[in-house]
Design an enzyme around this catalytic site. Sequence first.
Site, PDB file in Angstrom:
ATOM      1  N   LYS A  22      48.919  25.951 -41.882  1.00  0.00           N
ATOM      2  CA  LYS A  22      49.469  26.971 -40.982  1.00  0.00           C
ATOM      3  C   LYS A  22      49.728  26.510 -39.491  1.00  0.00           C
ATOM      4  O   LYS A  22      50.793  26.731 -38.763  1.00  0.00           O
ATOM      5  CB  LYS A  22      48.649  27.968 -40.916  1.00  0.00           C
ATOM      6  N   ASN A  23      49.150  25.378 -39.086  1.00  0.00           N
ATOM      7  CA  ASN A  23      49.118  25.291 -37.723  1.00  0.00           C
ATOM      8  C   ASN A  23      49.813  24.404 -37.514  1.00  0.00           C
ATOM      9  O   ASN A  23      50.888  23.518 -36.601  1.00  0.00           O
ATOM     10  CB  ASN A  23      47.460  24.242 -36.916  1.00  0.00           C
ATOM     11  N   CYS A 124      41.000  36.120 -25.602  1.00  0.00           N
ATOM     12  CA  CYS A 124      41.272  35.753 -26.981  1.00  0.00           C
ATOM     13  C   CYS A 124      39.603  35.494 -26.888  1.00  0.00           C
ATOM     14  O   CYS A 124      38.536  35.287 -26.501  1.00  0.00           O
ATOM     15  CB  CYS A 124      41.388  34.401 -27.727  1.00  0.00           C
ATOM     16  N   ARG A 129      41.162  30.561 -22.749  1.00  0.00           N
ATOM     17  CA  ARG A 129      42.205  29.503 -23.082  1.00  0.00           C
ATOM     18  C   ARG A 129      43.374  29.786 -22.546  1.00  0.00           C
ATOM     19  O   ARG A 129      44.681  30.308 -23.201  1.00  0.00           O
ATOM     20  CB  ARG A 129      42.557  30.376 -25.130  1.00  0.00           C
ATOM     21  N   ASP A 314      38.157  23.875 -36.107  1.00  0.00           N
ATOM     22  CA  ASP A 314      38.226  24.412 -36.558  1.00  0.00           C
ATOM     23  C   ASP A 314      37.569  24.024 -37.901  1.00  0.00           C
ATOM     24  O   ASP A 314      37.392  25.186 -38.699  1.00  0.00           O
ATOM     25  CB  ASP A 314      39.798  24.474 -37.205  1.00  0.00           C
ATOM     26  N   ARG A 406      44.832  36.029 -41.321  1.00  0.00           N
ATOM     27  CA  ARG A 406      45.122  35.362 -40.461  1.00  0.00           C
ATOM     28  C   ARG A 406      45.908  33.708 -41.120  1.00  0.00           C
ATOM     29  O   ARG A 406      46.403  32.667 -41.045  1.00  0.00           O
ATOM     30  CB  ARG A 406      45.351  35.050 -39.690  1.00  0.00           C
TER      31      ARG A 406
HETATM   32  C1  UD1 Z   1      45.375  24.901 -32.077  1.00  0.00           C
HETATM   33  C2  UD1 Z   1      44.569  24.678 -33.081  1.00  0.00           C
HETATM   34  C3  UD1 Z   1      43.205  25.455 -33.684  1.00  0.00           C
HETATM   35  C4  UD1 Z   1      42.272  24.944 -33.160  1.00  0.00           C
HETATM   36  C5  UD1 Z   1      43.191  23.733 -31.447  1.00  0.00           C
HETATM   37  C6  UD1 Z   1      42.246  22.844 -30.974  1.00  0.00           C
HETATM   38  C7  UD1 Z   1      46.752  26.218 -33.617  1.00  0.00           C
HETATM   39  C8  UD1 Z   1      47.861  26.655 -34.089  1.00  0.00           C
HETATM   40  N1  UD1 Z   1      45.432  26.290 -33.476  1.00  0.00           N
HETATM   41  O1  UD1 Z   1      45.103  25.517 -30.798  1.00  0.00           O
HETATM   42  O2  UD1 Z   1      43.255  26.264 -34.839  1.00  0.00           O
HETATM   43  O3  UD1 Z   1      40.940  25.232 -32.928  1.00  0.00           O
HETATM   44  O4  UD1 Z   1      44.119  23.464 -31.365  1.00  0.00           O
HETATM   45  O5  UD1 Z   1      41.797  21.848 -31.771  1.00  0.00           O
HETATM   46  O6  UD1 Z   1      47.099  24.836 -33.540  1.00  0.00           O
HETATM   47  N2  UD1 Z   1      43.387  24.465 -22.551  1.00  0.00           N
HETATM   48  C9  UD1 Z   1      43.680  24.650 -21.064  1.00  0.00           C
HETATM   49  N3  UD1 Z   1      44.871  24.897 -21.267  1.00  0.00           N
HETATM   50  C10 UD1 Z   1      45.744  25.089 -21.576  1.00  0.00           C
HETATM   51  C11 UD1 Z   1      45.870  24.724 -23.009  1.00  0.00           C
HETATM   52  C12 UD1 Z   1      44.428  24.275 -24.352  1.00  0.00           C
HETATM   53  O7  UD1 Z   1      42.693  24.750 -20.665  1.00  0.00           O
HETATM   54  O8  UD1 Z   1      47.201  24.731 -20.769  1.00  0.00           O
HETATM   55  C13 UD1 Z   1      42.140  24.512 -23.272  1.00  0.00           C
HETATM   56  C14 UD1 Z   1      41.288  25.036 -24.385  1.00  0.00           C
HETATM   57  O9  UD1 Z   1      41.187  26.387 -23.432  1.00  0.00           O
HETATM   58  C15 UD1 Z   1      40.712  24.655 -25.191  1.00  0.00           C
HETATM   59  C16 UD1 Z   1      41.463  23.332 -25.083  1.00  0.00           C
HETATM   60  O10 UD1 Z   1      42.187  23.581 -24.176  1.00  0.00           O
HETATM   61  O11 UD1 Z   1      39.264  24.625 -24.573  1.00  0.00           O
HETATM   62  C17 UD1 Z   1      41.829  23.056 -26.129  1.00  0.00           C
HETATM   63  O12 UD1 Z   1      42.933  23.677 -26.954  1.00  0.00           O
HETATM   64  P1  UD1 Z   1      44.154  23.449 -27.348  1.00  0.00           P
HETATM   65  O13 UD1 Z   1      44.089  22.563 -28.018  1.00  0.00           O
HETATM   66  O14 UD1 Z   1      45.945  23.810 -26.440  1.00  0.00           O
HETATM   67  O15 UD1 Z   1      43.789  24.547 -28.653  1.00  0.00           O
HETATM   68  P2  UD1 Z   1      45.405  25.648 -28.818  1.00  0.00           P
HETATM   69  O16 UD1 Z   1      46.604  24.679 -29.296  1.00  0.00           O
HETATM   70  O17 UD1 Z   1      45.362  26.939 -28.660  1.00  0.00           O
END
Ligand code: UD1
Length: 427
Positions: A22-23, A124, A129, A314, A406
Amino acid sequence: MDQIVIKGGKPLNGTIPIGGAKNAALPLMAASLLSDDVLRLSNLPHLADISTMTHLLNEMGVNISMEGDAPGGHMGKVFALDASGVKETTAPYDLVRRMRASVLVLGPLVAKHGHARVSLPGGCAIGTRPVDLHLKALEALGAEIELSEGYVEAKAPKGLVGGHVLFSNVTVGGTENILMAACLAKGETTISNAAREPEVSDLAHCLVAMGAKIEGIGTDTLKVQGVERLHGADYEVIVDRIEMGSYAVAAAVTGGDVVLKGGRIDLIEAVVDVMREAGVEIEEVEDGLRVSRKNGAIKGFDVMTEPYAGFPTDMQAQMMVLASVAEGASMITETIFENRFMHVPELVRMGADINVHGRSAIVRGVQKLSGAQVMATDLRASSSLVLAGLVAEGETVINRVYHLDRGYERLEEKLAACGADIERIRE
Ligand code: UD1
């Protein structure tokens, strides 16, 4: 709302096919926005999040035709995505709220059309996030960003210009967004402290197949030479390492013997290492991975979630179930998300002995879990409740199953085929 009802205590034996990730599928679908030609994606899982992304892209004017299942015995779907008629560059609140990954359209839209308006995802279940790092990275490529009325408005009327992006924190979605955008920016972009998750590399390989010039794939420094245009491609989505890991725990926790068809150890080495240490047997077989635990108890273990190649966040909730029935104590530390222990009170209701201290959970193994009525709260928390139900004595009823839908395709069918007593009650 549907419920899942499990009568626990049956070891799983048989074969479980693992679907496309999915990701990986979500950013790959968003990448179709970068080209006027058709991007044909195969091995797409049949999941609610994929339908949400289809809906979002459709609303923007992407024509998506389903071409059925891939030949050669693949389970996955094949979609042909044609973004040549995109007119709309707004991602509305209603869809972004349902799925955070909708924000992945931001980079491609601003790079290709010079404009994007994407709703901020808001709170969320597993933490605040934010998307600040996505926005900072786009600004480094010359995008003008404004926030108003709950939306991000990004503009680059003369196109993006290559630059240096240094992520202060590893972000999977942020890396994917800027990688897609950089492909159509003028000149060279360097992305430092890039996420190395296999899904990021999968996206990079697909972009290369579309004509992008990317070096350093799989490392934390990606170098992108912008090109004028990207063309179409045929691309097969990588296998879902989290689905694979979840069923590996299912086999282990029930004392079963299961082949995960299509599974690959190299994608979940950090998980395999901990499971082996806990006494689970895992071996590569011809068509995937075999996971078994015939003899002996599970031993307690310590886990700390980290960006790839560390232990994936995850898989944290699922491993907590394994720890719950292990001999001795385990410590599970969550470093990626601040609020990702929502499964703990539900597991405790099933008899687990878990204490949370800040970012860490101390899990003392118990002899048995017992079935209960429980509530799914987010995707991976829900899968931990299924795993707990499989090993618990008596009946477990899981409510709010839409979270599971999902991310897990035909979950109850796959488990039932291996001998689990599990059914979905439809409402
Ligand atoms: C993706 C995955 C999710 C997984 C996560 C971490 C998808 C669709 N989802 O989520 O299943 O749990 O990676 O492996 O691929 N952060 C910030 N600012 C930002 C972006 C992120 O502070 O602009 C923080 C987030 O709150 C979190 C951390 O960075 O604490 C990691 O998040 P991120 O790797 O961005 O997760 P996703 O891409 O949302």
